[in-house]
Design a protein around this motif. Structure first.
Motif, PDB file in Angstrom:
ATOM      1  N   LEU A  30      55.054   2.709  70.677  1.00  0.00           N
ATOM      2  CA  LEU A  30      55.013   1.939  71.916  1.00  0.00           C
ATOM      3  C   LEU A  30      55.602   2.751  73.077  1.00  0.00           C
ATOM      4  N   ILE A  31      56.717   3.398  72.851  1.00  0.00           N
ATOM      5  CA  ILE A  31      57.333   4.236  73.891  1.00  0.00           C
ATOM      6  C   ILE A  31      56.404   5.390  74.256  1.00  0.00           C
ATOM      7  N   ILE A  32      55.821   6.028  73.245  1.00  0.00           N
ATOM      8  CA  ILE A  32      54.896   7.137  73.498  1.00  0.00           C
ATOM      9  C   ILE A  32      53.673   6.642  74.272  1.00  0.00           C
ATOM     10  N   LEU A  33      53.140   5.495  73.901  1.00  0.00           N
ATOM     11  CA  LEU A  33      51.979   4.952  74.610  1.00  0.00           C
ATOM     12  C   LEU A  33      52.304   4.638  76.069  1.00  0.00           C
ATOM     13  N   LEU A  34      53.474   4.079  76.309  1.00  0.00           N
ATOM     14  CA  LEU A  34      53.872   3.803  77.695  1.00  0.00           C
ATOM     15  C   LEU A  34      53.953   5.092  78.510  1.00  0.00           C
ATOM     16  N   LEU A  35      54.525   6.129  77.918  1.00  0.00           N
ATOM     17  CA  LEU A  35      54.599   7.424  78.612  1.00  0.00           C
ATOM     18  C   LEU A  35      53.209   7.994  78.858  1.00  0.00           C
ATOM     19  N   LEU A  36      52.333   7.890  77.866  1.00  0.00           N
ATOM     20  CA  LEU A  36      50.966   8.389  78.034  1.00  0.00           C
ATOM     21  C   LEU A  36      50.197   7.610  79.092  1.00  0.00           C
ATOM     22  N   ILE A  37      50.439   6.313  79.177  1.00  0.00           N
ATOM     23  CA  ILE A  37      49.785   5.506  80.215  1.00  0.00           C
ATOM     24  C   ILE A  37      50.244   5.953  81.600  1.00  0.00           C
ATOM     25  N   VAL A  38      51.535   6.213  81.755  1.00  0.00           N
ATOM     26  CA  VAL A  38      52.053   6.696  83.041  1.00  0.00           C
ATOM     27  C   VAL A  38      51.414   8.045  83.378  1.00  0.00           C
ATOM     28  N   VAL A  39      51.337   8.942  82.398  1.00  0.00           N
ATOM     29  CA  VAL A  39      50.713  10.252  82.628  1.00  0.00           C
ATOM     30  C   VAL A  39      49.234  10.075  82.979  1.00  0.00           C
ATOM     31  N   MET A  40      48.543   9.193  82.288  1.00  0.00           N
ATOM     32  CA  MET A  40      47.120   8.965  82.560  1.00  0.00           C
ATOM     33  C   MET A  40      46.918   8.409  83.964  1.00  0.00           C
ATOM     34  N   ILE A  82      45.013   9.346  89.392  1.00  0.00           N
ATOM     35  CA  ILE A  82      45.281   9.353  90.837  1.00  0.00           C
ATOM     36  C   ILE A  82      45.093  10.757  91.397  1.00  0.00           C
ATOM     37  N   SER A  83      45.602  11.763  90.698  1.00  0.00           N
ATOM     38  CA  SER A  83      45.435  13.150  91.147  1.00  0.00           C
ATOM     39  C   SER A  83      43.969  13.544  91.185  1.00  0.00           C
ATOM     40  N   PHE A  84      43.232  13.174  90.162  1.00  0.00           N
ATOM     41  CA  PHE A  84      41.798  13.487  90.107  1.00  0.00           C
ATOM     42  C   PHE A  84      41.049  12.767  91.223  1.00  0.00           C
ATOM     43  N   GLY A  85      41.398  11.514  91.474  1.00  0.00           N
ATOM     44  CA  GLY A  85      40.778  10.767  92.569  1.00  0.00           C
ATOM     45  C   GLY A  85      41.080  11.399  93.917  1.00  0.00           C
ATOM     46  N   LEU A 115      37.683  16.795  98.207  1.00  0.00           N
ATOM     47  CA  LEU A 115      36.464  17.585  98.042  1.00  0.00           C
ATOM     48  C   LEU A 115      35.324  16.949  98.835  1.00  0.00           C
ATOM     49  N   ALA A 116      35.176  15.644  98.731  1.00  0.00           N
ATOM     50  CA  ALA A 116      34.132  14.934  99.460  1.00  0.00           C
ATOM     51  C   ALA A 116      34.375  15.011 100.965  1.00  0.00           C
TER      52      ALA A 116
END
Length: 163
Positions: free
Chosen positions: A134-144, A149-152, A158-159
């Motif tokens: 659960l802790i790892i998933l929460l961290l991965l969600i924050v990273v995702m 946001i960075s990709f957007g 670029l556009a």
């Protein structure tokens, strides 16, 4: 009243609970009718809406059944579903069709309601593992979220430079 009658009365009382009825309906619509995948199409909001749908499961497992290991397992499934649903380009939405976190949560909760010793033992044995995941998933969600946001922002800049 013997032990079996008490267990059956408790089971009926739990299944008549409003939260149980809500969970049953949510698991049916979100997973069997693929509403989870359809909601996931809404950029940025779909997975948040799907995560809100886990509230009755958490409430029932924590307040009605009073099982922290079950609550951890429910949250584990929910956050796993959100993380997979966040994969861009509709890949996450396709995964949502097959993952069916709400049905898995409902099956675990049903095992507790029915007093299924195998389900209860399995969930209780995996409580620490669920907490760590659960802790790892929460961290991965924050990273995702940060990556998306960075990709957007990159796509937007670029556009903007092209036009």
């Amino acid at each position: 009243m013997n032990k079996d009658e008490k267990r059956e009365l408790r089971r009926k009382r739990l299944m008549d609970n409003k939260a149980y009825q809500t969970m049953s309906g949510l698991s049916r619509y979100m997973d069997r009718y693929y509403l989870d995948a359809l909601i996931g199409i809404i950029p940025g909001w779909g997975d948040a809406i799907a995560l809100i749908c886990v509230v009755p499961f958490v409430y029932f497992s924590l307040r009605i059944i009073k099982s922290i290991p079950l609550t951890l397992a429910v949250l584990n499934n929910a956050f796993r579903d959100v993380l997979m649903g966040m994969i861009p380009f509709f890949v996450g939405d396709v995964i949502d069709i097959f993952h069916r976190a709400n049905i898995k949560n409902m099956q675990m909760i049903q095992g507790f309601v029915d007093g299924d010793e195998t389900v209860i033992k399995h969930v209780n044995q995996r409580a620490w593992q669920s907490a760590i995941i659960l802790i790892i998933l929460l961290l991965l969600i924050v990273v995702m979220i940060w990556v998306l946001i960075s990709f957007g922002s990159y796509l937007y800049s670029l556009a903007a430079s092209i036009f």
